[in-house]
Scaffold this active site. Sequence first.
Site, PDB file in Angstrom:
ATOM      1  N   LYS A  64       0.925  -1.148   0.006  1.00  0.00           N
ATOM      2  CA  LYS A  64       0.006   0.000   0.071  1.00  0.00           C
ATOM      3  C   LYS A  64       0.903   1.100   0.018  1.00  0.00           C
ATOM      4  O   LYS A  64       1.310   1.590   1.131  1.00  0.00           O
ATOM      5  CB  LYS A  64      -0.859  -0.027   1.321  1.00  0.00           C
ATOM      6  CG  LYS A  64      -2.078   0.770   1.091  1.00  0.00           C
ATOM      7  CD  LYS A  64      -2.124   2.122   1.168  1.00  0.00           C
ATOM      8  CE  LYS A  64      -1.712   2.799   2.177  1.00  0.00           C
ATOM      9  NZ  LYS A  64      -1.900   4.680   1.828  1.00  0.00           N
ATOM     10  N   GLU A  89       9.362   1.058  10.804  1.00  0.00           N
ATOM     11  CA  GLU A  89      10.556   2.231  10.814  1.00  0.00           C
ATOM     12  C   GLU A  89       9.958   3.264  11.078  1.00  0.00           C
ATOM     13  O   GLU A  89       9.235   3.840   9.923  1.00  0.00           O
ATOM     14  CB  GLU A  89      11.449   1.785   9.595  1.00  0.00           C
ATOM     15  CG  GLU A  89      12.686   2.571   9.558  1.00  0.00           C
ATOM     16  CD  GLU A  89      12.694   3.779   8.577  1.00  0.00           C
ATOM     17  OE1 GLU A  89      12.558   4.925   9.550  1.00  0.00           O
ATOM     18  OE2 GLU A  89      12.860   3.741   7.510  1.00  0.00           O
ATOM     19  N   GLU A 123       9.697  16.180  14.628  1.00  0.00           N
ATOM     20  CA  GLU A 123      10.174  15.651  13.433  1.00  0.00           C
ATOM     21  C   GLU A 123       9.686  16.810  12.497  1.00  0.00           C
ATOM     22  O   GLU A 123       8.213  16.706  12.333  1.00  0.00           O
ATOM     23  CB  GLU A 123       9.983  14.271  12.978  1.00  0.00           C
ATOM     24  CG  GLU A 123      10.437  14.009  11.893  1.00  0.00           C
ATOM     25  CD  GLU A 123      10.246  12.359  11.299  1.00  0.00           C
ATOM     26  OE1 GLU A 123      11.129  11.960  10.841  1.00  0.00           O
ATOM     27  OE2 GLU A 123       9.213  12.156  11.793  1.00  0.00           O
ATOM     28  N   CYS A 131      13.497  10.554   7.011  1.00  0.00           N
ATOM     29  CA  CYS A 131      13.478  10.119   8.577  1.00  0.00           C
ATOM     30  C   CYS A 131      14.601  10.481   9.555  1.00  0.00           C
ATOM     31  O   CYS A 131      14.820  10.481  10.405  1.00  0.00           O
ATOM     32  CB  CYS A 131      12.902   8.912   8.777  1.00  0.00           C
ATOM     33  SG  CYS A 131      13.406   7.673   7.998  1.00  0.00           S
TER      34      CYS A 131
END
Length: 505
Positions: free
Chosen positions: A185, A260, A395, A294
Amino acid sequence: MTTDVQVKIFPQFINGEWTPPASGEFFDVINPATSEIVAKVSKGNQEDVNNAVQNAKEVFESGVWSGKTQAERAQIMMQFAGKIRQHAQEIIFLEGISTGATLRKLGGADIRQLVLSLTQTADLSLKYEAVTALPVNEQLGANRSLLVREPLGVVAAITPFNFPLVLAMWKIAPAIAMGNSIIIKPASNTPLGTLKLAQLAVEAGIPPGVINVVTGPGAEVGDALVTHPDVSKVAFTGSTEVGRKIMAQAAGTVKKVTLELGGKAPAIVLPDVNLEVAIPGILLGVFFHSGQVCEASTRLIVHESIYDIVVQQLVETTKKIKLGQPLDMTTGMGPVISETQMNKVLDYIQSGIDEGAKLVCGGKRAAGPGLENGYFIEPTIFADVTNDMKIAREEIFGPVLCVIKYSTEEEAIAIANDTEYGLTGGVWGRDVTKANEIATKINAGTIWINDWHIFRTDAPFGGYKQSGLGREQGAQVFDDYTELKNICTSLTTENAQRPALGLIF
């Protein structure tokens, strides 16, 4: 390479066929560099997921792929890598018009990573011991055990918008090497390259139904995959917030989960650093792919003795980065993925200003020829940041660097570890022995010394703390795509030699 594209309709790819969505609905894919519609893609739902899972399960149980030897599967994976090489330009184009990634990134990094992930994973699988014999055990009556690694069955992979192909392949390669079927997906913003990848897999000789792609919103397609009883594992890359949700959903059917997740990577700059090497490397670490990474080095922790010169050189060198259209080979940095993401990053920049950080570079939506309709943000640097500021804690996922001053080594390590994340970290300094010593004290899954963004396909990647669970890449990953079975056989023929019988007789 031209950016002109005719809007094309992409159905889903299920069981080796282009399959229209059950709903009959499609959604737009937007080029973030121009804000133009470049494709329409199936809006999948629970029915599409059920169809994909059923086909993937039937293919798995048929043995047409799972029944092959590891060597046979590895050989076909090599053919798959060859197909990717042959169609590299088409893949690059599809990724370029949908992700905002530059030609230099796509051609110089992504295609290479796709091929290496396939070929090196295939090679590593040949060395992976699927069957291990334990020594005969005489303590409970003579018996022997065979430890057998078996494929899980149907695996679901949910991938983000920033590296849709690379991160899909990090999941595809080990899954199929071990004999599983997989359903991917992709993020709704960036599904085009993944659909092409599934088509090429079939052309390379991987049986239909082994690699499938269902597109659509995470709230429908993603949730349906995570909760489906016939999906044995979920491999997810994305935000920590969504990762927590997936972990909770997967608990309902006790699935294997690999996560992750987010990061806020620290990079410690030692007083003896070689700035000629470090400055461009630091900027690569944070501004590569417009900071939508990331593991980007978003917190730069610099010794007070060199702080001012480091900030000065960072600003001077950043001005050399060219913002522009992704498919222009001279472009060094493209747009962020969407207007929503652009506004989110700009809000973070404003919060940095409001909290008292010193804006020394960038800080605005970029303007200029060719940038008018895209979601471009100037590469941004804040000095005088403290680790309690919002821009240092959360983040941002955009081109924003926070520069933090430290006095002692102990203080630098404390700042580095003062975060809920633990994906990556780094050290810049001439004394590699000292850098390695500091690396052992940083709580993160990968530490880079005097470089950044090095992804060895034979080394594991993953995070500590709220940066995730499990690892991707490397030989260790195969354990996460298999079940471990103990086949224990008694070697005795006499009841007297079976001491357990005395427990009830």
